[in-house]
Design a protein around this motif. Structure first.
Motif, mmCIF file in Angstrom:
data_model
loop_
_atom_site.group_PDB
_atom_site.id
_atom_site.type_symbol
_atom_site.label_atom_id
_atom_site.label_comp_id
_atom_site.label_asym_id
_atom_site.label_seq_id
_atom_site.Cartn_x
_atom_site.Cartn_y
_atom_site.Cartn_z
ATOM 1 N N ARG A 43 42.247 78.397 57.040
ATOM 2 C CA ARG A 43 41.637 79.552 56.382
ATOM 3 C C ARG A 43 40.122 79.434 56.392
ATOM 4 O O ARG A 43 39.404 80.358 56.765
ATOM 5 C CB ARG A 43 42.146 79.640 54.933
ATOM 6 N N SER A 44 39.656 78.233 56.014
ATOM 7 C CA SER A 44 38.215 78.018 55.958
ATOM 8 C C SER A 44 37.598 78.119 57.352
ATOM 9 O O SER A 44 36.521 78.689 57.530
ATOM 10 C CB SER A 44 37.943 76.650 55.339
ATOM 11 N N ALA A 47 37.414 81.729 58.535
ATOM 12 C CA ALA A 47 36.365 82.421 57.786
ATOM 13 C C ALA A 47 34.990 82.027 58.317
ATOM 14 O O ALA A 47 34.106 82.864 58.484
ATOM 15 C CB ALA A 47 36.474 82.086 56.304
ATOM 16 N N LEU A 48 34.844 80.729 58.605
ATOM 17 C CA LEU A 48 33.575 80.226 59.127
ATOM 18 C C LEU A 48 33.213 80.924 60.432
ATOM 19 O O LEU A 48 32.080 81.330 60.651
ATOM 20 C CB LEU A 48 33.683 78.713 59.345
ATOM 21 N N THR A 51 32.030 84.568 59.496
ATOM 22 C CA THR A 51 30.766 84.713 58.747
ATOM 23 C C THR A 51 29.596 84.235 59.591
ATOM 24 O O THR A 51 28.527 84.838 59.561
ATOM 25 C CB THR A 51 30.772 83.946 57.412
ATOM 26 N N PRO A 297 28.237 73.108 59.980
ATOM 27 C CA PRO A 297 29.021 72.824 58.763
ATOM 28 C C PRO A 297 30.057 71.722 58.980
ATOM 29 O O PRO A 297 30.305 70.925 58.074
ATOM 30 C CB PRO A 297 29.708 74.159 58.472
ATOM 31 N N LEU B 45 27.024 74.346 54.648
ATOM 32 C CA LEU B 45 28.256 75.043 55.017
ATOM 33 C C LEU B 45 27.977 76.455 55.534
ATOM 34 O O LEU B 45 28.880 77.267 55.656
ATOM 35 C CB LEU B 45 29.226 75.090 53.832
ATOM 36 N N ARG B 55 31.411 84.140 52.048
ATOM 37 C CA ARG B 55 31.930 82.776 52.172
ATOM 38 C C ARG B 55 32.937 82.485 51.062
ATOM 39 O O ARG B 55 33.901 81.758 51.288
ATOM 40 C CB ARG B 55 30.784 81.753 52.143
ATOM 41 N N ASP B 58 36.190 84.933 51.839
ATOM 42 C CA ASP B 58 37.003 84.523 52.982
ATOM 43 C C ASP B 58 37.423 83.060 52.907
ATOM 44 O O ASP B 58 38.324 82.648 53.613
ATOM 45 C CB ASP B 58 36.232 84.773 54.281
ATOM 46 N N GLY B 59 36.723 82.269 52.092
ATOM 47 C CA GLY B 59 37.139 80.893 51.908
ATOM 48 C C GLY B 59 36.491 79.880 52.826
ATOM 49 O O GLY B 59 37.078 78.854 53.129
ATOM 50 N N VAL B 60 35.265 80.152 53.304
ATOM 51 C CA VAL B 60 34.517 79.114 54.033
ATOM 52 C C VAL B 60 34.346 77.918 53.095
ATOM 53 O O VAL B 60 34.537 76.766 53.478
ATOM 54 C CB VAL B 60 33.131 79.626 54.487
ATOM 55 N N ALA B 61 33.983 78.219 51.850
ATOM 56 C CA ALA B 61 33.890 77.203 50.812
ATOM 57 C C ALA B 61 34.843 77.608 49.688
ATOM 58 O O ALA B 61 35.233 78.768 49.600
ATOM 59 C CB ALA B 61 32.463 77.116 50.292
ATOM 60 N N ASP B 62 35.206 76.655 48.829
ATOM 61 C CA ASP B 62 36.050 77.011 47.690
ATOM 62 C C ASP B 62 35.237 77.721 46.626
ATOM 63 O O ASP B 62 35.700 78.648 45.972
ATOM 64 C CB ASP B 62 36.689 75.749 47.100
ATOM 65 N N ARG C 119 40.407 87.764 62.608
ATOM 66 C CA ARG C 119 39.718 87.639 61.320
ATOM 67 C C ARG C 119 38.801 88.833 61.094
ATOM 68 O O ARG C 119 38.710 89.370 59.989
ATOM 69 C CB ARG C 119 38.922 86.327 61.297
#
Ligand code: NA
Ligand code: NA
Lengths: 434, 306, 175
Positions: A43-44, A47-48, A51, A297, B45, B55, B58-62, C119
């Protein structure tokens, strides 16, 4: 497997992908993505991917890239830049390697408008490389000069490198900019020294032209006026506070386009080609930017840089031993990492070590920027070499890396001089601010 | 489980010591070490403030630190707190927390852990001192948000929008005459180098910060753990509000004591002129929001009344 | 460049009529975005100095036009193999190494682009539902996530076709 080991594996995998001919931007993207999947979940990572793609593609400051590329392409298509180089050749072409030196000076001049080494290498490369080819320069010397000269964009103010350093260390941007001026000029001189050295050993690399009488020289200068005018307006506009750098790029490109249209030097077909070449180069550069911003990251998650810093402090060397190690670490990281990403990741670790050892923080900013510039031309991931490759498609990457070598040593020499004589960096900022 | 917290500010920023470390400790202690928090500063991040909301969504970070102003279209009600005279810098965070339920519809895609106010935005000028409202006429002032733009326009200035990182160069070269931004920017963005005058006294805009958590990361926690994280978030907001305001005060005092720098405090007459102009602007913004179906007046009243 | 011949005389599935046409349309739109970018920056300066009224939020136009410019140009750059590669080891890895590498690189890249497109599509629906928009000018953001979908899907299609082309030609390509 520890995070650190995953980080090392990731870098190894990136090298393998690059050797297997994956585009470098995509290789960074792949390692950043799959590494994040392992460390932080799918998921992360997904998303990365999105974004970072969106924020790189919509970055305001980066829009100087397409605009300056367009300016260079139109200037080339309309013949303005070849006139500038004919003028440069008329004045310094009778020297051995004169046109390569003229390219270095061009890069230095352009660096005074652009904070990015990529934009500098692209703009001057577009203009200078075809001309040097025309005048019979060796591919290694001409591409090496532009790849190295482009790095001046980072040292001569304005500089994105100094801005990031200042923000990370809470040092003064103004002082750092001022500190970059003399080292920038010194490095320009050293680069010209490297050209003299190369052409002394191999006169065929940068052949002497014929001596041009002074009347002809001034005529050539007059013919070069349009592009000189654009440079003066855009550089002058920034210094006089008329434009921001992005606006200067827009005004510069707009002026060149208007001049090309009015003078009729460019037909419709050439105009279409200039624009479509620009969008292709833009896509190529942004893939690298996006790849680097997905990779970064992942490296932060592995704590690879932090572990490196702790190991070094634990070793217990004297101040210059530490500095030497830090420079070595930068050279090693610079082989595969993007310069700005490297600053963000390493400065928080190295900066406290360096200042605790008694070094001047402004001076270290200059050192860090020069070492990062060296990383931009060190294989296998040399951002500036890739950029030059995009302009000189028929030259192999190996040739460019070979051509860059003398300039790399010039940078190492410049670095040494600034370590021995810190005043070169500190003179102007101390006179102005203290 | 390790929660990753993303912040774009430099690693040396006071938020680490004053807010994040106590936040992480509170969670670790209360969950008996079952949940830890790792802090990633300096945009490790992912750089910059603009994408922080995404972020978190979408959950790049918590957990992500950000400013609602960067995604203003999503937070019209939250951003009413930034209007002049709605909250005061010292008690703002408490008032926001007391009325936090009124904001729930704006935080459906994330979990709001903490929302607190920055120190007030001050008027920085590079060369031209602003001692009266007349002085501001026609000056190009960088504004942090659309609402702030409306306020600066009401004061007679010409609002300009650009990324915060570009202010330094633009003020140095004269593209901008000044900026409306909080005092910590004097050091954080090094603006003290290019600013000669800081004008204060009038009611001005106050920006907010928030800590957001990804919905799925939050759902992964047990009910008890969720409550612990929420409590720690509220505590972090209170600490954050205090930290920024006190930091801003000391930075402004340092600035004023430097040679060639001046902290201009407006006379009571001028303050009244400024406030009259901004009150009209605030009224317009509230009416506009009401017309868009946002219960703006009720929220503003709730914040103002004790 | 390794595919110099291909650049001069495009052939193979990646240059076939339908795909070629689609790539051209996106390239034209990207070029239009470049011109818009130029006009927007120019207009910003003119408005500020000639008319004394800066366009509040002009940077938002520039930023979003930049998304269109970058994403829509990705397929054409892939089609012409503009993207930068490290070619220093090409001799060392041999014909089979190059064959395997070219297949693997395209397969991985196509997968990454598929993930990105997926996505971005989800984000488009989300952004449309919640009305995500820019700060000053309130320009809706969903179309720009759409551009990411469009650019990355066509980029992936080009890569898949190149994959088939490489497979067909086999390891004994004349380089
Ligand atoms: Na520069
Ligand atoms: Na390198």
């Amino acid at each position: 497997m520890s995070d650190f080991a995953i980080g090392l594996c990731g870098i190894g995998a990136m090298f393998v992908l690059m050797i297997l001919r994956m585009p470098v931007g995509m290789a960074m993207l792949a390692v950043g993505y799959f590494g994040t999947v392992i460390l932080n979940g799918t998921r992360s990572a997904n998303a990365l991917l999105l974004t970072e793609t969106f924020s790189s593609a919509s970055n305001y400051s980066l829009t100087v890239i397409p605009l300056f590329v367009l300016m260079g392409n139109i200037a080339s298509a309309a013949g303005f830049s070849s006139r500038l180089y004919e003028a440069a050749f008329a004045w310094v072409g009778w020297l051995r390697g004169g046109l390569a030196s003229a390219s270095i000076v061009g890069c230095a001049a352009f660096s005074a408008v652009s904070g990015s080494s990529v934009a500098t290498a692209v703009t001057i490369g577009r203009v200078a490389l075809p001309e040097m080819k025309r005048f019979g320069y060796s591919d290694a010397l001409s591409t090496g000069a532009v790849a190295a000269g482009g790095t001046l964009g980072f040292l001569i103010p304005p500089s994105t490198g100094f801005v990031i350093y200042a923000i990370l260390t809470e040092e003064s941007i103004g002082q750092l900019f001022m500190a970059g001026i003399l080292p920038g000029l010194l490095l320009t001189a050293f680069f010209m020294g490297a050209i003299a050295f190369v052409t002394l050993r191999n006169p065929g690399a940068g052949p002497r032209g014929e001596f041009v009488p002074f009347e002809e020289r001034f005529k050539a200068l007059l013919r070069a006026m349009p592009l000189l005018l654009v440079i003066v307006v855009s550089i002058g506009g920034i210094y006089l506070g008329i434009f921001t750098p992005v606006e200067a790029a827009g005004v510069g490109a707009g002026m060149v386009a208007l001049m090309a249209g009015i003078s009729g030097n460019m037909n419709r077909e050439q105009a279409v080609k200039a624009v479509s070449d620009t969008v292709r180069t833009t896509a190529m550069l942004y893939l690298i930017i996006i790849g680097a911003s997905v990779l970064n990251p992942f490296l932060a998650l592995t704590e690879l840089p932090a572990t490196l810093g702790e190991t070094m402090t634990a070793a217990g060397f004297g101040p210059y031993g530490l500095l030497f190690l830090i420079v070595l670490a930068y050279l090693a990281l610079g082989m595969f990492m993007d310069g700005l990403a490297m600053l963000v990741v390493t400065i928080p670790i190295f900066f406290p070590i360096v200042t605790a050892a008694g070094f001047d923080p402004i001076w270290f900013g200059v050192i860090a920027v020069i070492v990062i510039e060296m990383g931009m031309i060190t294989p296998p991931v040399g951002l500036n070499v890739f950029v030059v490759k995009s302009v000189a498609e028929d030259v192999s990457m190996g040739t460019i890396f070979r051509g860059v070598l003398p300039f790399w040593f010039a940078m190492a020499a410049c670095l040494l001089v600034i370590v021995v004589f810190p005043q070169i960096a500190l003179l102007i900022p101390q006179a102005m601010f203290r | 489980r390790d929660l990753k917290l993303a912040d774009f500010q430099p690693p040396s920023h006071f938020v680490v010591e004053d807010v994040y470390k106590p936040f992480a400790e509170a969670i670790e202690t209360a969950t008996g070490g079952e949940i830890t928090v790792s802090i990633f500063m300096g945009g490790e991040l992912g750089p910059g403030p603009a994408e922080q909301y995404n972020r978190a969504v979408d959950g790049v970070a918590d957990i992500a630190f950000g400013l609602p102003g960067y995604t203003a279209s999503i937070f019209p009600k939250t951003l009413l707190t930034e209007l002049p005279g709605v909250i005061s810098p010292e008690t703002g965070t408490e008032r926001i927390i007391a009325n936090i339920d009124m904001l729930s519809d704006e935080y459906r895609r994330v979990v709001l852990l903490g929302l607190w106010n920055n120190a007030p935005n001050l008027l920085f000028t590079a060369e031209k001192p602003v001692r009266t409202m007349e002085d501001l006429k026609g000056l190009k002032i960088r504004v942090p948000s659309r609402n702030a733009g409306v306020v600066v326009e009401a004061w007679g200035g010409t609002p300009v929008s650009m990324p915060a990182s570009e202010i330094y160069n633009a003020m140095q070269t004269g593209v901008l005459d000044g900026a409306l931004i909080d005092a910590t920017a004097l050091t954080a963005f090094r603006l003290a180098e290019v600013t000669k005058y800081v004008t204060t006294g009038m009611d001005t805009t106050i920006s907010e910060f928030f800590l957001l958590m990804n919905r799925d990361s939050f759902r992964d926690l047990s009910d008890e753990q969720q409550k612990i994280v929420l409590d720690a978030g509220r505590e972090a907001a209170i600490r954050g509000g205090k930290a920024w305001v006190s930091k801003a005060d000391s930075i402004l005092a340092d600035f004023a004591s430097d040679e060639g720098k001046e902290h201009i405090q407006l006379s009571a007459d001028e303050v009244a002129k400024f406030n009259e102009a901004s009150a009209a602007a605030v009224e317009r913004i509230v009416e506009e929001a009401e017309a868009n179906g946002i219960e703006a007046r009720a929220y503003v009243e709730a914040l103002r009344n004790d | 460049m390794t595919d110099e011949a291909a650049v001069k005389k495009p052939r193979g599935l990646a240059h076939s009529t339908t795909v070629g046409w689609a790539v051209r349309v996106l390239t034209v739109l990207s070029s239009v975005s470049l011109v818009l970018l130029l006009v927007a920056t120019f207009a910003g300066v003119v408005m500020r100095y000639v008319f004394g009224t800066p366009i509040l939020g002009s940077n938002e136009i520039i930023q979003l036009v930049s998304v269109a410019l970058v994403m829509l140009a990705m397929p054409v750059a892939a089609q012409h193999e503009d993207h930068i590669r490290v070619d220093v080891m090409d001799g060392v890895i041999g014909a089979w190494g190059r064959f395997v590498g070219d297949l693997l690189a395209r397969a991985i890249a196509a997968f990454l682009l598929y993930r990105l497109a997926l996505r971005a599509w989800a984000k488009l629906k989300d952004a449309a539902e919640f009305g995500d928009a820019t700060n000053m000018l309130a320009i809706p953001l969903w179309p720009f996530y759409g551009l990411i979908v469009l650019g990355s899907v066509l980029y992936a299609v080009v890569l898949v076709l190149q994959f088939v082309d490489v497979l067909r030609t086999g390891a004994n390509r004349n380089e």
